[in-house]
Design an enzyme around this catalytic site. Structure first.
Site, PDB file in Angstrom:
ATOM      1  N   GLY A  45       9.165  -5.436  -6.686  1.00  9.33           N
ATOM      2  CA  GLY A  45       8.572  -4.940  -5.446  1.00  9.33           C
ATOM      3  C   GLY A  45       7.370  -5.790  -5.084  1.00  9.33           C
ATOM      4  CD  GLN A  50       1.569  -6.627  -4.708  1.00 10.78           C
ATOM      5  OE1 GLN A  50       2.586  -6.090  -4.267  1.00 10.78           O
ATOM      6  NE2 GLN A  50       1.415  -6.913  -5.984  1.00 10.78           N
ATOM      7  CB  CYS A  92       0.727  -4.547 -10.646  1.00 13.04           C
ATOM      8  SG  CYS A  92       0.323  -4.911  -8.928  1.00 13.04           S
ATOM      9  CG  LEU A  93       4.795  -9.175  -9.033  1.00 16.64           C
ATOM     10  CD1 LEU A  93       5.586  -9.576  -7.790  1.00 16.64           C
ATOM     11  CD2 LEU A  93       5.208 -10.025 -10.225  1.00 16.64           C
ATOM     12  CG  HIS A 134       3.660  -0.138  -8.158  1.00  5.41           C
ATOM     13  ND1 HIS A 134       3.090  -0.252  -9.413  1.00  5.41           N
ATOM     14  CD2 HIS A 134       3.326  -1.283  -7.497  1.00  5.41           C
ATOM     15  CE1 HIS A 134       2.434  -1.406  -9.483  1.00  5.41           C
ATOM     16  NE2 HIS A 134       2.577  -2.055  -8.334  1.00  5.41           N
ATOM     17  CD  GLU A 135       5.637  -2.609  -4.668  1.00  9.31           C
ATOM     18  OE1 GLU A 135       4.762  -3.153  -3.972  1.00  9.31           O
ATOM     19  OE2 GLU A 135       5.817  -2.906  -5.863  1.00  9.31           O
ATOM     20  CG  HIS A 138       0.463  -2.538  -3.922  1.00  9.75           C
ATOM     21  ND1 HIS A 138      -0.659  -3.133  -4.426  1.00  9.75           N
ATOM     22  CD2 HIS A 138       1.431  -2.716  -4.862  1.00  9.75           C
ATOM     23  CE1 HIS A 138      -0.392  -3.655  -5.620  1.00  9.75           C
ATOM     24  NE2 HIS A 138       0.870  -3.407  -5.906  1.00  9.75           N
TER      25      HIS A 138
HETATM   26 ZN    ZN Z   1       1.852  -3.864  -7.629  1.00  6.20          ZN
END
Ligand code: ZN
Length: 174
Positions: A45, A50, A92-93, A134-135, A138
């Site tokens: 995701g 991000q 998380c990226l 999660h997304e 963000h």
């Molecule tokens: Zn994340």
């Protein structure tokens, strides 16, 4: 186009997003970039903040093909209902290398628009349910580490920063 992924400490991850009102070529380009960047980073995701964009957009792919055929593109998503709680490991990226167990709802129903502006909904459990939560977080400026206790959060973030600095990556507070 693959875009650089913003890391914890970058204020854009905390600033929240604005509702998309124009379903135009610029939106399509952002979605395409998110999908390409997510696959390149081997993530499931990726949300617009991000990559430094403040529109309310995120993409998710929890499938195995990873070729765009199973991607879910969510514009202006919102959680309609959630039920149950379940703990699971999460990463998380934007905080690469950090994995912690947190609790989330076991099932969520989300309403969203697609890139053409049509209203759709999706129900998710397991990995998809977790990715949706999660997304969407963000898009509100929330990160998964916010669910940790304050002491634990301080410790893991400090360790993460040290690990990043050892790799020559400077990170701010966040
Ligand atoms: Zn994340």
């Amino acid at each position: 186009m693959i875009r650089p992924i913003r890391l914890l400490g970058d204020p854009v991850l905390r600033s929240g997003t604005r509702i998309v009102e124009r379903f135009d070529d610029e939106l399509a380009a952002l979605i395409d970039d998110l999908v390409e960047t997510m696959y390149h980073a081997d993530g499931i995701g990726l949300a617009a903040p991000q990559v430094g964009d403040e529109r309310r957009v995120t993409v998710i792919d929890v499938g195995e093909r990873r070729d765009g055929s199973e991607v879910i593109e969510l514009v202006n998503p919102r959680i309609l209902s959630s039920s149950g709680t379940i703990p699971s490991e999460e990463g998380c990226l934007s905080i690469p290398g950090l994995v912690e167990t947190i609790e989330r709802a076991a099932e969520v129903e989300v309403e969203y628009r697609n890139r053409s502006g049509a209203t759709l909904s999706i129900r998710g459990t397991d990995l998809l349910g977790r990715a949706l939560q999660h997304e969407i977080d963000h898009l509100e400026g929330t990160l998964f580490i916010d669910y940790l206790g304050s002491l634990q959060r301080r410790i893991v973030v400090q360790e993460w920063k040290k690990a990043m600095e050892a790799k020559g990556v400077a990170v701010g507070d966040g």
